[in-house]
Design an enzyme around this catalytic site. Structure first.
Site, PDB file in Angstrom:
ATOM      1  N   SER A 766       0.817  -1.214   0.000  1.00  0.00           N
ATOM      2  CA  SER A 766       0.000   0.000   0.000  1.00  0.00           C
ATOM      3  C   SER A 766       0.848   1.260   0.000  1.00  0.00           C
ATOM      4  O   SER A 766       0.338   2.344  -0.251  1.00  0.00           O
ATOM      5  CB  SER A 766      -0.916   0.003   1.230  1.00  0.00           C
ATOM      6  OG  SER A 766      -0.135  -0.021   2.412  1.00  0.00           O
ATOM      7  N   THR A 788      -2.600  -8.024   4.079  1.00  0.00           N
ATOM      8  CA  THR A 788      -2.515  -7.921   2.620  1.00  0.00           C
ATOM      9  C   THR A 788      -1.935  -6.594   2.158  1.00  0.00           C
ATOM     10  O   THR A 788      -1.360  -6.529   1.072  1.00  0.00           O
ATOM     11  CB  THR A 788      -3.902  -8.135   1.995  1.00  0.00           C
ATOM     12  OG1 THR A 788      -4.827  -7.177   2.535  1.00  0.00           O
ATOM     13  CG2 THR A 788      -4.411  -9.529   2.284  1.00  0.00           C
ATOM     14  N   CYS A 789      -2.087  -5.534   2.940  1.00  0.00           N
ATOM     15  CA  CYS A 789      -1.530  -4.244   2.523  1.00  0.00           C
ATOM     16  C   CYS A 789      -0.005  -4.257   2.548  1.00  0.00           C
ATOM     17  O   CYS A 789       0.634  -3.444   1.894  1.00  0.00           O
ATOM     18  CB  CYS A 789      -2.047  -3.124   3.421  1.00  0.00           C
ATOM     19  SG  CYS A 789      -3.680  -2.546   2.950  1.00  0.00           S
ATOM     20  N   PHE A 790       0.562  -5.172   3.336  1.00  0.00           N
ATOM     21  CA  PHE A 790       2.016  -5.206   3.488  1.00  0.00           C
ATOM     22  C   PHE A 790       2.607  -6.514   2.978  1.00  0.00           C
ATOM     23  O   PHE A 790       3.778  -6.787   3.206  1.00  0.00           O
ATOM     24  CB  PHE A 790       2.389  -4.997   4.959  1.00  0.00           C
ATOM     25  CG  PHE A 790       1.757  -3.781   5.564  1.00  0.00           C
ATOM     26  CD1 PHE A 790       2.161  -2.517   5.172  1.00  0.00           C
ATOM     27  CD2 PHE A 790       0.738  -3.890   6.498  1.00  0.00           C
ATOM     28  CE1 PHE A 790       1.575  -1.385   5.717  1.00  0.00           C
ATOM     29  CE2 PHE A 790       0.147  -2.764   7.041  1.00  0.00           C
ATOM     30  CZ  PHE A 790       0.565  -1.505   6.647  1.00  0.00           C
TER      31      PHE A 790
END
Length: 821
Positions: A766, A788-790
């Site tokens: 992100s 999931t962003c990382f």
């Protein structure tokens, strides 16, 4: 100290602007103002600038100081000024004698980082001020009473106020509307500018940047994301910053990223060559995508390498070696049977002398000898502890084929099946229970069953006739739009025949695959403003809420819906992947707070904090949200009268639901409805609803062949080392999984099954490039978690290979929706 001050003001302080203030509130921007104080005796306050993190004041105050005086400038949020912390946003302290010589005189421009107060609240950003000993010109704050009113009005709309330029300065650079997001700190770079050659008059630079005097300090213009201090970037390139402030570059032509600025000699030929090379990589990966129904266990990749422990000698004492069994399993070949025909079977011969077989039990005929032996993979625990077993059995053992199906042999003696209902062929035996055995994970049983059911429905049967689509490669978007929109939905259900202008190829499947590959690259290109990259990464897409800049955008969304439906109907894949919430919307499922993570990570974190904490007296919110469109900021009520309804502990769950729905659904409702109207012309809503959102992603994009070596090579570890037993077991398990399970793992950990064109080294998070990471975290009795962003997997230190495989399988395969942390 006050007794040493002069009787008259001797220093003019101009508070110009602040840049990148900290957004302390969850859902709204602050209303900042600045307070300048000398010795606690002289205090001056700027006007309040509404709803911005980059306020621009340009207000002057005349002060009485000596060289030991400390000038303190604090920034507050006016909405929270009466709260305990007064809405504190940062402070700078300047000793006058350190920056300017009061005896000699001068003019100094300062840019200082904002500092914390004693409360240690998080602050961020810079403050830009000017100190001058020249007080001969009138103070405009006192001379012109309209100044503050005009300034506040212009800035509240999100635009940086402009000062009319002196004729000697050319009006150049991007407009202030383009730069409304910030009074860019790039233009405020010098922390101290020598005053010896600085004249007292100031010239306002273009773009409404803070005034910088002519002289040695040459201001840099407000830079767009398509240029930097070395000039304009090549076509298709964009400059971005990650969460650490590091600059990286996005090449939208090839959908890749790099830390290195594209060189000046990055010419059109270089760009074209690199684009074509990347296109070939993407094309090859796209053509290798498939679905579970397109392959049986016989065609699982690298079976001989990945599952030797699961193989058992074939029953019946056939004398075939294990290597031959694996080879036949991998190719799907069969061997001739011997002995008597099964009970109820009879062999006959056509007038031409070709043998065929009659099954009197089911009153059917077939060309295939029912004694012919095939090797199939059976799921479930075997004697050696493995999960699969290869068994030999006659092709007739499974009983009759479903109505409308036929069994045939290729010239290499491989059995395949013809479905006359849908006029399609498959390697997959429709009777075969191997991948529906009780030992198979529930997701695999469900997905394959759903696919078989989905493909067998009358609405998904190809109609008689042909649908001809002729396009030019260099104008594929507009040509496809004209061709597909002029035809009726029933015409599009006929056999698709693609023709590329000037090419002689006949479409037996390859041209249509190429067509959908090229078209998906073009129509989802963010430069058309129909879709945009999500906040999650640079390769998952979401609908652009500002697509209305194109007056025909709704017609284009209907066209795109038709294309997605057309690809599913004709069993082709698109080389595009959407945020998880988009697939849920296609299935008419209600979006949840977890879906926000792929749309706006900061908002997701703030909303989660709101739900988990007591907000009484901390958060001052109403049932409204702020929306900015082309520089104009609007306040939108989430429910009737929302502006007058405060958010409390009692109604905060409703507030979070409404914010989530507005952010993900309501902002793009018009565009999404147009998309679905085109999609449902080919794919009925009641049929596609049999899938969940993860399965729908695989149905549209297919399952990729994942290079585990590349994945492992570009993985970081926290708390673990690559040599640790848990990590070694993890990669062993991933290698034994088939392509679908690997795609599920990729979905679980990164939010999408898509692999960047240059492999895992280009994986995005992100906040910019973000490698896949395995972190030592969690209790060994708990399941792994994903961020999931990382691109991060929290993996507890499991004691054995078996426990790790069991826990990881449950987390990846049995988890529905995007509910992971």
């Amino acid at each position: 100290m006050g007794s040493n001050l002069p009787a008259q003001p001797n220093l003019r302080v101009t508070i110009i602007a602040a840049d990148g203030l900290y957004k302390r509130d969850v859902f709204r921007l602050p209303d900042p103002f600045a307070v300048a104080t000398v010795g606690g005796e002289q205090t001056h306050t700027t006007s309040v600038i509404k709803k911005t993190l980059n306020p621009y004041w340009n207000e002057m105050f005349d002060l009485r100081v000596n060289e030991d005086s400390i000038l303190a400038i604090q920034i507050f949020d006016q909405k929270k000024f009466k709260k305990k912390d007064q809405g504190f946003l940062g402070v700078i302290n300047v000793r006058i004698g350190d920056v300017i010589d009061l005896q000699m005189g001068g003019d100094e421009m300062l840019t200082r980082d904002l500092k914390k107060s004693n409360d240690n609240l998080v602050v961020h950003g810079k403050l830009i001020i000017n100190l001058s000993t020249n007080l001969s010109t009138p103070n405009p704050n006192q001379a012109n009473g309209l100044h503050r009113t005009q300034l506040g009005a212009s800035t509240s709309s999100g635009l940086v106020p402009q000062v009319a330029p002196t004729p000697s300065v050319p009006q150049a650079g991007p407009s202030s509307v383009d730069q409304s997001a910030a009074a860019s700190s790039a233009s405020l770079n010098p922390q101290r500018v020598p005053s010896a050659t600085r004249p007292t008059s100031q010239i306002a630079p273009p773009n409404g940047a803070p005034p910088i005097a002519n002289g040695q300090g040459v201001p840099r213009p407000n830079l767009s994301s398509f240029e930097d201090n070395q000039g304009r970037l090549p076509a298709g390139w964009e400059r971005r910053e990650d969460n650490l402030g590091r600059t990286y570059y996005v090449d939208h032509n090839t959908r890749t990223t790099t830390w290195n600025r594209p060189s000046a000699n990055y010419n059109e030929q270089t760009q074209r060559t690199q684009r074509e090379a990347n296109m070939q990589l993407e094309r090859r990966a796209h053509q290798n995508r498939m679905l579970p129904e397109d392959r049986t266990g016989a065609s699982s990749p690298n079976l001989s390498e990945t599952q030797p422990q699961a193989q058992t000698p074939p029953a019946g004492g056939s004398g075939a070696s294990n290597s031959n069994v694996v080879s036949m399993m991998a190719t799907g070949a069969t061997t001739a049977g011997t002995g008597e025909l099964p009970p109820g079977w009879e062999q006959r011969t056509t007038p031409e002398g070709r043998p065929y077989f009659v099954d009197h039990n089911t009153r059917t005929t077939t060309w295939v000898d029912p004694r012919r032996q095939q090797y199939i993979r059976m799921y479930g625990q075997n004697a050696s502890g493995g999960n699969t077993t290869i068994q030999q059995q006659p092709v007739s053992q499974l009983g009759p084929l479903p109505s409308g199906w036929e069994m045939r042999l290729t010239n290499t003696a491989r059995v395949y099946f013809v479905d006359h209902n849908t006029k399609t062929t498959t390697w997959d035996d429709p009777r075969l229970p191997s991948s529906l055995d009780q030992g198979v994970p529930q997701y695999k049983r469900d997905f394959r069953r759903k696919l078989i059911y989905f493909r067998s429905q009358p609405a998904l049967r190809i109609m008689s006739g042909q649908c001809h689509v002729k396009v030019r490669r260099n104008n594929i978007f507009e040509d496809s739009y004209a061709e597909i929109m002029r035809q009726s939905a029933s015409d599009l259900k006929k056999r698709l025949m693609i023709k590329f202008d000037g090419e002689d190829g006949l479409d037996y499947g390859g041209l249509s695959r190429e067509f959908f590959f090229l078209l998906s690259h073009e129509m989802f290109n963010p430069f058309y403003c129909l879709f945009e990259y999500s906040a999650h990464d640079n390769y998952t897409l979401q609908i652009n809420p500002h697509s209305g800049v194109n007056p025909e955008h709704l017609n284009y969304f209907k066209f795109i819906g038709r294309v997605v439906g057309l690809a599913i109907f004709h069993r082709r894949f698109l080389d595009s992947f959407f945020i998880g919430a988009f697939y849920k919307m296609m299935l008419r499922k209600k979006v949840s707070l977890q879906d926000m993570e792929g749309v706006d990570e900061d908002l997701h974190r703030n909303l989660t904090w709101t739900l988990e904490n007591d907000i009484e007296g901390i958060i001052d919110l109403t049932f409204t949200v702020d929306d900015e469109k082309f520089g104009e900021r609007r306040t939108i009520e989430l429910k009737p009268g929302g502006e007058d309804i405060p958010v409390t502990n009692e109604n905060k769950h409703e507030y979070v639901e409404l914010v989530t729905e507005w952010k993900i659904v309501k902002r793009v409702e018009e565009q999404f409805n147009a998309f679905m109207s085109g999609f449902n012309e080919l794919i009925p809503a009641d049929l596609v609803n049999v899938f969940d959102e993860r399965e729908l992603e695989l149905l549209i994009g297919g399952i990729a062949d994942i290079d585990v070596d590349d994945w492992k090579k570009h993985t970081d570890y926290r708390g673990y080392q690559e040599q640790d037993e848990v990590i070694q077991n993890f990669w062993k398990i991933v290698r034994t999984w088939d392509a679908e399970q690997k795609s599920r793992l990729l979905q679980f950990t990164t939010g999408t099954s898509r692999i960047p064109v240059n492999g895992f080294k280009d994986l995005q998070g992100s906040d910019g490039p973000r490698r896949f990471t395995i972190e030592k975290s969690g209790d060994p009795i708990a399941l792994p978690k994903s961020h999931t962003c990382f691109n991060r997997l929290d993996l507890p230190p499991y004691k054995s290979h078996e426990v790790l495989e069991h826990k990881l399988s449950i987390a990846v395969e049995e988890t529905l929706g995007f509910g992971q942390e």
